[in-house]
Design a protein around this motif. Structure first.
Motif, PDB file in Angstrom:
ATOM      1  N   TYR A  86       2.315   4.521  38.954  1.00 32.18           N
ATOM      2  CA  TYR A  86       0.941   4.890  38.613  1.00 32.18           C
ATOM      3  C   TYR A  86       0.926   5.722  37.343  1.00 32.18           C
ATOM      4  CZ  TYR A  86       0.541   3.753  43.550  1.00 32.18           C
ATOM      5  OH  TYR A  86       0.626   3.129  44.764  1.00 32.18           O
ATOM      6  N   CYS A  87       0.066   5.347  36.417  1.00 30.53           N
ATOM      7  CA  CYS A  87      -0.077   6.154  35.206  1.00 30.53           C
ATOM      8  C   CYS A  87      -1.062   7.292  35.457  1.00 30.53           C
ATOM      9  CB  CYS A  87      -0.507   5.301  34.028  1.00 30.53           C
ATOM     10  SG  CYS A  87      -2.141   4.589  34.212  1.00 30.53           S
TER      11      CYS A  87
ATOM     12  N   MET B 290       0.117  25.466  34.137  1.00 29.92           N
ATOM     13  CA  MET B 290       0.115  24.395  33.164  1.00 29.92           C
ATOM     14  C   MET B 290       0.901  23.209  33.723  1.00 29.92           C
ATOM     15  SD  MET B 290       0.985  24.520  29.134  1.00 29.92           S
ATOM     16  CE  MET B 290       2.734  24.687  29.132  1.00 29.92           C
ATOM     17  N   LYS B 291       0.376  22.014  33.530  1.00 34.82           N
ATOM     18  CA  LYS B 291       0.983  20.817  34.062  1.00 34.82           C
ATOM     19  C   LYS B 291       2.165  20.380  33.193  1.00 34.82           C
ATOM     20  CE  LYS B 291      -1.195  17.321  36.615  1.00 34.82           C
ATOM     21  NZ  LYS B 291      -2.207  16.338  36.761  1.00 34.82           N
ATOM     22  N   ASN B 292       3.257  20.024  33.836  1.00 34.34           N
ATOM     23  CA  ASN B 292       4.453  19.570  33.142  1.00 34.34           C
ATOM     24  C   ASN B 292       4.322  18.080  32.866  1.00 34.34           C
ATOM     25  OD1 ASN B 292       7.014  18.913  32.308  1.00 34.34           O
ATOM     26  ND2 ASN B 292       8.032  20.109  33.897  1.00 34.34           N
ATOM     27  N   THR B 293       4.528  17.652  31.634  1.00 38.68           N
ATOM     28  CA  THR B 293       4.322  16.257  31.270  1.00 38.68           C
ATOM     29  C   THR B 293       5.452  15.345  31.742  1.00 38.68           C
ATOM     30  OG1 THR B 293       5.305  16.651  29.110  1.00 38.68           O
ATOM     31  CG2 THR B 293       2.899  16.774  29.266  1.00 38.68           C
ATOM     32  N   VAL B 294       6.577  15.887  32.221  1.00 33.35           N
ATOM     33  CA  VAL B 294       7.663  15.038  32.694  1.00 33.35           C
ATOM     34  C   VAL B 294       7.500  14.666  34.166  1.00 33.35           C
ATOM     35  CG1 VAL B 294       9.325  15.881  31.005  1.00 33.35           C
ATOM     36  CG2 VAL B 294       9.197  16.974  33.226  1.00 33.35           C
ATOM     37  N   ASN B 295       6.471  15.156  34.816  1.00 34.11           N
ATOM     38  CA  ASN B 295       6.259  14.817  36.218  1.00 34.11           C
ATOM     39  C   ASN B 295       5.887  13.358  36.369  1.00 34.11           C
ATOM     40  OD1 ASN B 295       6.828  17.367  37.112  1.00 34.11           O
ATOM     41  ND2 ASN B 295       4.717  18.044  37.035  1.00 34.11           N
ATOM     42  N   LYS B 296       6.282  12.801  37.508  1.00 33.07           N
ATOM     43  CA  LYS B 296       5.990  11.418  37.844  1.00 33.07           C
ATOM     44  C   LYS B 296       5.355  11.417  39.237  1.00 33.07           C
ATOM     45  CE  LYS B 296      10.727  10.355  36.785  1.00 33.07           C
ATOM     46  NZ  LYS B 296      11.033  11.571  36.247  1.00 33.07           N
ATOM     47  N   TYR B 297       4.868  10.262  39.599  1.00 32.86           N
ATOM     48  CA  TYR B 297       4.368  10.086  40.954  1.00 32.86           C
ATOM     49  C   TYR B 297       5.435   9.362  41.770  1.00 32.86           C
ATOM     50  CZ  TYR B 297      -0.143  11.444  39.107  1.00 32.86           C
ATOM     51  OH  TYR B 297      -1.174  12.141  38.521  1.00 32.86           O
ATOM     52  N   PHE B 298       5.684   9.857  42.966  1.00 34.65           N
ATOM     53  CA  PHE B 298       6.653   9.260  43.866  1.00 34.65           C
ATOM     54  C   PHE B 298       5.942   8.821  45.132  1.00 34.65           C
ATOM     55  CE2 PHE B 298       9.117  12.099  41.239  1.00 34.65           C
ATOM     56  CZ  PHE B 298      10.324  11.442  41.042  1.00 34.65           C
ATOM     57  N   GLU B 299       6.262   7.624  45.616  1.00 36.31           N
ATOM     58  CA  GLU B 299       5.788   7.187  46.923  1.00 36.31           C
ATOM     59  C   GLU B 299       6.844   7.616  47.927  1.00 36.31           C
ATOM     60  OE1 GLU B 299       4.940   2.985  46.852  1.00 36.31           O
ATOM     61  OE2 GLU B 299       3.080   3.308  45.745  1.00 36.31           O
ATOM     62  N   VAL B 300       6.423   8.371  48.935  1.00 36.01           N
ATOM     63  CA  VAL B 300       7.347   8.941  49.904  1.00 36.01           C
ATOM     64  C   VAL B 300       6.946   8.460  51.299  1.00 36.01           C
ATOM     65  CG1 VAL B 300       8.297  11.071  50.847  1.00 36.01           C
ATOM     66  CG2 VAL B 300       7.595  10.987  48.449  1.00 36.01           C
TER      67      VAL B 300
END
Length: 144
Positions: free
Chosen positions: A67-68, A1-11
């Motif tokens: 990114y949304c 199940m996907k966690n809704t607090v995850n974000k996208y990070f540019e690395v």
């Protein structure tokens, strides 16, 4: 199940790569990683790139990407485009129109197909693509 607090990070990473002529070269590359924290983003990028690391490897920069959503309807494409999309909404308390913007990362072959992919994904007449541009991102590592 996907966690809704995850974000996208540019690395950004710096690492040794073998070139087509067989020589080793230090390169800087940029990726997008889905994670909950900066530490998890660093751990995930190291884990995901481990099979390709030959020698030195450093994570040189991590920042939250705005990114949304990632639109990857064309997973065979090797380019990523950043699309800024504007929405016109109605403020219920004041009754005035309000313009808001969101960023999307689109995997596509060309600028034109990226624009088309965004339009089909949103399928909404109240949206306008304010800008769209090619990025230097090489890959996206999303959580399953």
């Amino acid at each position: 199940m996907k966690n809704t607090v995850n974000k996208y990070f540019e690395v950004k990473v710096k690492m040794q790569k073998t070139q087509e002529d067989g020589k080793q070269k230090k390169v800087c590359e940029q990726y997008v990683v889905e994670a909950a924290t900066f530490g998890e983003a660093e751990r995930r990028i190291t884990e995901c790139l481990k099979p390709y690391i030959e020698g030195e490897f450093d994570v040189t920069d991590i920042k939250i990407a705005g990114y949304c959503q990632i639109i990857n309807t064309n997973q065979d494409a090797d380019k990523f485009f950043k699309a800024k999309v504007s929405f016109v909404t109605l403020d219920e308390t004041t009754g005035k129109e309000k313009k808001t913007s969101e960023l999307y990362l689109v995997q596509s072959d060309t600028l034109e197909s990226a624009e088309s992919d965004v339009k089909s994904f949103l399928n909404d007449g109240n949206t306008t693509i304010s800008s769209i541009s090619e990025t230097v991102i090489l890959d996206v590592f999303q959580l399953d």
